[in-house]
Design an enzyme around this catalytic site. Structure first.
Site, mmCIF file in Angstrom:
data_model
loop_
_atom_site.group_PDB
_atom_site.id
_atom_site.type_symbol
_atom_site.label_atom_id
_atom_site.label_comp_id
_atom_site.label_asym_id
_atom_site.label_seq_id
_atom_site.Cartn_x
_atom_site.Cartn_y
_atom_site.Cartn_z
ATOM 1 N N TYR A 1 -22.528 -35.739 -17.968
ATOM 2 C CA TYR A 1 -21.598 -35.649 -19.107
ATOM 3 C C TYR A 1 -20.439 -36.625 -18.907
ATOM 4 O O TYR A 1 -20.088 -37.392 -19.804
ATOM 5 C CB TYR A 1 -21.080 -34.205 -19.227
ATOM 6 C CG TYR A 1 -20.241 -33.943 -20.462
ATOM 7 C CD1 TYR A 1 -20.845 -33.616 -21.670
ATOM 8 C CD2 TYR A 1 -18.850 -34.012 -20.419
ATOM 9 C CE1 TYR A 1 -20.079 -33.370 -22.812
ATOM 10 C CE2 TYR A 1 -18.076 -33.773 -21.545
ATOM 11 C CZ TYR A 1 -18.704 -33.446 -22.742
ATOM 12 O OH TYR A 1 -17.940 -33.203 -23.866
ATOM 13 N N SER B 1 -14.257 -37.548 -25.061
ATOM 14 C CA SER B 1 -13.802 -36.320 -24.406
ATOM 15 C C SER B 1 -12.716 -36.706 -23.413
ATOM 16 O O SER B 1 -12.652 -37.871 -22.977
ATOM 17 C CB SER B 1 -14.980 -35.697 -23.646
ATOM 18 O OG SER B 1 -14.543 -34.737 -22.711
HETATM 19 P P1 NAD Z 1 -21.339 -27.835 -30.693
HETATM 20 O O1 NAD Z 1 -22.286 -27.348 -29.650
HETATM 21 O O2 NAD Z 1 -20.535 -26.862 -31.483
HETATM 22 O O3 NAD Z 1 -22.120 -28.765 -31.720
HETATM 23 C C1 NAD Z 1 -23.043 -29.714 -31.283
HETATM 24 C C2 NAD Z 1 -23.767 -30.266 -32.488
HETATM 25 O O4 NAD Z 1 -24.730 -31.224 -32.027
HETATM 26 C C3 NAD Z 1 -24.557 -29.203 -33.265
HETATM 27 O O5 NAD Z 1 -24.525 -29.514 -34.642
HETATM 28 C C4 NAD Z 1 -25.972 -29.378 -32.708
HETATM 29 O O6 NAD Z 1 -26.992 -28.919 -33.584
HETATM 30 C C5 NAD Z 1 -26.008 -30.884 -32.544
HETATM 31 N N1 NAD Z 1 -27.058 -31.333 -31.636
HETATM 32 C C6 NAD Z 1 -27.308 -30.902 -30.367
HETATM 33 N N2 NAD Z 1 -28.368 -31.547 -29.870
HETATM 34 C C7 NAD Z 1 -28.783 -32.416 -30.833
HETATM 35 C C8 NAD Z 1 -29.840 -33.356 -30.919
HETATM 36 N N3 NAD Z 1 -30.694 -33.559 -29.908
HETATM 37 N N4 NAD Z 1 -29.985 -34.063 -32.064
HETATM 38 C C9 NAD Z 1 -29.142 -33.859 -33.110
HETATM 39 N N5 NAD Z 1 -28.120 -32.980 -33.074
HETATM 40 C C10 NAD Z 1 -27.956 -32.276 -31.950
HETATM 41 O O7 NAD Z 1 -20.432 -28.890 -29.944
HETATM 42 P P2 NAD Z 1 -18.901 -29.364 -30.109
HETATM 43 O O8 NAD Z 1 -18.108 -28.644 -29.092
HETATM 44 O O9 NAD Z 1 -18.474 -29.362 -31.528
HETATM 45 O O10 NAD Z 1 -19.074 -30.854 -29.578
HETATM 46 C C11 NAD Z 1 -19.160 -31.979 -30.418
HETATM 47 C C12 NAD Z 1 -18.812 -33.203 -29.604
HETATM 48 O O11 NAD Z 1 -17.499 -33.052 -29.074
HETATM 49 C C13 NAD Z 1 -19.731 -33.459 -28.402
HETATM 50 O O12 NAD Z 1 -19.979 -34.835 -28.275
HETATM 51 C C14 NAD Z 1 -18.896 -32.969 -27.233
HETATM 52 O O13 NAD Z 1 -19.250 -33.601 -26.033
HETATM 53 C C15 NAD Z 1 -17.507 -33.339 -27.692
HETATM 54 N N6 NAD Z 1 -16.431 -32.604 -27.058
HETATM 55 C C16 NAD Z 1 -16.362 -31.252 -27.154
HETATM 56 C C17 NAD Z 1 -15.316 -30.598 -26.533
HETATM 57 C C18 NAD Z 1 -15.158 -29.110 -26.586
HETATM 58 O O14 NAD Z 1 -14.331 -28.585 -25.842
HETATM 59 N N7 NAD Z 1 -15.875 -28.411 -27.439
HETATM 60 C C19 NAD Z 1 -14.355 -31.309 -25.807
HETATM 61 C C20 NAD Z 1 -14.459 -32.693 -25.735
HETATM 62 C C21 NAD Z 1 -15.509 -33.331 -26.370
#
Ligand code: NAD
Length: 260
Positions: free
Chosen positions: A155, A142
Site C-alpha cells: 500500500y 494517502s
Molecule cells: P472504500 O473501501 O470505501 O471504497 C473502495 C471503492 O473501490 C469501492 O467502490 C470498491 O467497490 C472499489 N473497488 C475495490 N476494488 C476494485 C476493483 N478491483 N475494481 C474496481 N473498483 C474496485 O474505500 P475508501 O476508504 O473510500 O478509499 C478510496 C481511496 O482512498 C483508496 O484509494 C484509498 O487507498 C484512499 N484512502 C483512503 C483512506 C481512508 O482512511 N479511508 C485514507 C487515505 C487514502
C-alpha cells in the site's frame, strides 16, 4: 452549474471517498460514470440520487485489476456520456501483514489496483483531454504517499508511486490546460478503514478500541477522522478555473499527521 457539459469518471465510487466525490461532481451538473462493486439495487439508487444534479449518470462495474476492462469502461464512457474531462483515480485496496508473511497475490492485486489501474486510465483518458485543451486528473493517494506505517508495504509503495506518477504526468501536460494532482487524506471513516480493524487487532494483539485510539487516530493530531465530504469538496475545488495553477501537487488532508 460549474460542471454542466463536463464528463467525469470516478473509480471506486460505489463507496466511501469515491461516492462522496461522485455526488459532489454530479451536484454541479457533471455527467458521471460511476465504477466499483456493490449490490445492483444499491447502485441503481445511487444513480437515481446523482441524476438530480441534471447530468447523465451511469455505472460500469469494471474490475480495474484487468486493463482490458479499464479500456472498455473508458470507451463506453465516451460513447454514452462524452469523453472524459475529469478523471478521478480513487479505487484502492489495503491489506495489513508483515512483509515476510505478505501473501504474494495480495501484493500483485494492491499494485494492480492502486498504481497500475490509474496509469491505464490516465493514458487512455489523456488524448481526449489534450484535444479539448482542458482536463482534470485527481488521484486519491494517502498520507501513506508521504510517510509509512509498518505492515503495509505494498500500500505504501503504491501510494508513494502514484504521488510520483502524478508529478511526472503533470509536467508532461502542463501547457495543455490539464492539471494533475493527488489528494492525500489521513484516516477517513469509510469501509476501508473499518475493514482493517480486525487485521490490526490480530497482527498487533490489540482490542478494537485500542486500534481506533492507539493505531488509527494516534497518527492524527486532530484526533478526528477526516470526513468523505471534506475530501470531495477539495476534489471539486480542483475542478474550478481558480485551481488551474495547482498541478503536480500532493495536497494533504490528514488532520496534521504528516506535519509531525
Ligand atoms: P472504500 O473501501 O470505501 O471504497 C473502495 C471503492 O473501490 C469501492 O467502490 C470498491 O467497490 C472499489 N473497488 C475495490 N476494488 C476494485 C476493483 N478491483 N475494481 C474496481 N473498483 C474496485 O474505500 P475508501 O476508504 O473510500 O478509499 C478510496 C481511496 O482512498 C483508496 O484509494 C484509498 O487507498 C484512499 N484512502 C483512503 C483512506 C481512508 O482512511 N479511508 C485514507 C487515505 C487514502
Amino acid at each position: 452549474m460549474l460542471l454542466s457539459g463536463k464528463t467525469a469518471l470516478v473509480t471506486g465510487s460505489t463507496s466511501g471517498i469515491g461516492l462522496a466525490t461522485a455526488k459532489a461532481l454530479a451536484a454541479e451538473g457533471a455527467n458521471v460514470m460511476l465504477n466499483g462493486f456493490g449490490e445492483p439495487d444499491v447502485i441503481e439508487s445511487i444513480c437515481g440520487t446523482l441524476e438530480q444534479g441534471g447530468g447523465k449518470i451511469a455505472h460500469d462495474g469494471a474490475d480495474l485489476t484487468d486493463p482490458a476492462q479499464i479500456e472498455a469502461m473508458i470507451a463506453r464512457t465516451a460513447r454514452e456520456l462524452g469523453t472524459i474531462d475529469i478523471l478521478v483515480n480513487n479505487a484502492g485496496m489495503q491489506h495489513v501483514a508483515p512483509v515476510d508473511e505478505f501473501p504474494v497475490e495480495k501484493w500483485d492485486l494492491i499494485i494492480a489496483l492502486n498504481l497500475t489501474a490509474p496509469f491505464h486510465a490516465i493514458r487512455l483518458a489523456l488524448p481526449a483531454m489534450k484535444r479539448k485543451g482542458w482536463g482534470r486528473i485527481i488521484n486519491t493517494a494517502s498520507a501513506h504517499s508521504l510517510v509509512a506505517s509498518p505492515n503495509k508495504a505494498p500500500y505504501v509503495a503504491s501510494k508513494h508511486g502514484i504521488a510520483g506518477m502524478t508529478k511526472s504526468v503533470a509536467l508532461e501536460v502542463a501547457k495543455e490546460g490539464i492539471t494533475v494532482n493527488c489528494i492525500s487524506p489521513g484516516y477517513v471513516w469509510t469501509p476501508m478503514v473499518e475493514n482493517q480493524i480486525p487485521d490490526q487487532m490480530r497482527t498487533r494483539g490489540l482490542t478494537r478500541e485500542q486500534v481506533m485510539e492507539d493505531v488509527l487516530l494516534a497518527a492524527q493530531p486532530t484526533k478526528q477522522f477526516v470526513q468523505v465530504d471534506q475530501v470531495a469538496a477539495l476534489a471539486l475545488f480542483l475542478c474550478r478555473e481558480e485551481a488551474s495553477a495547482i498541478t503536480g501537487a500532493n495536497i494533504s488532508m490528514d488532520g496534521g499527521w504528516t506535519a509531525q
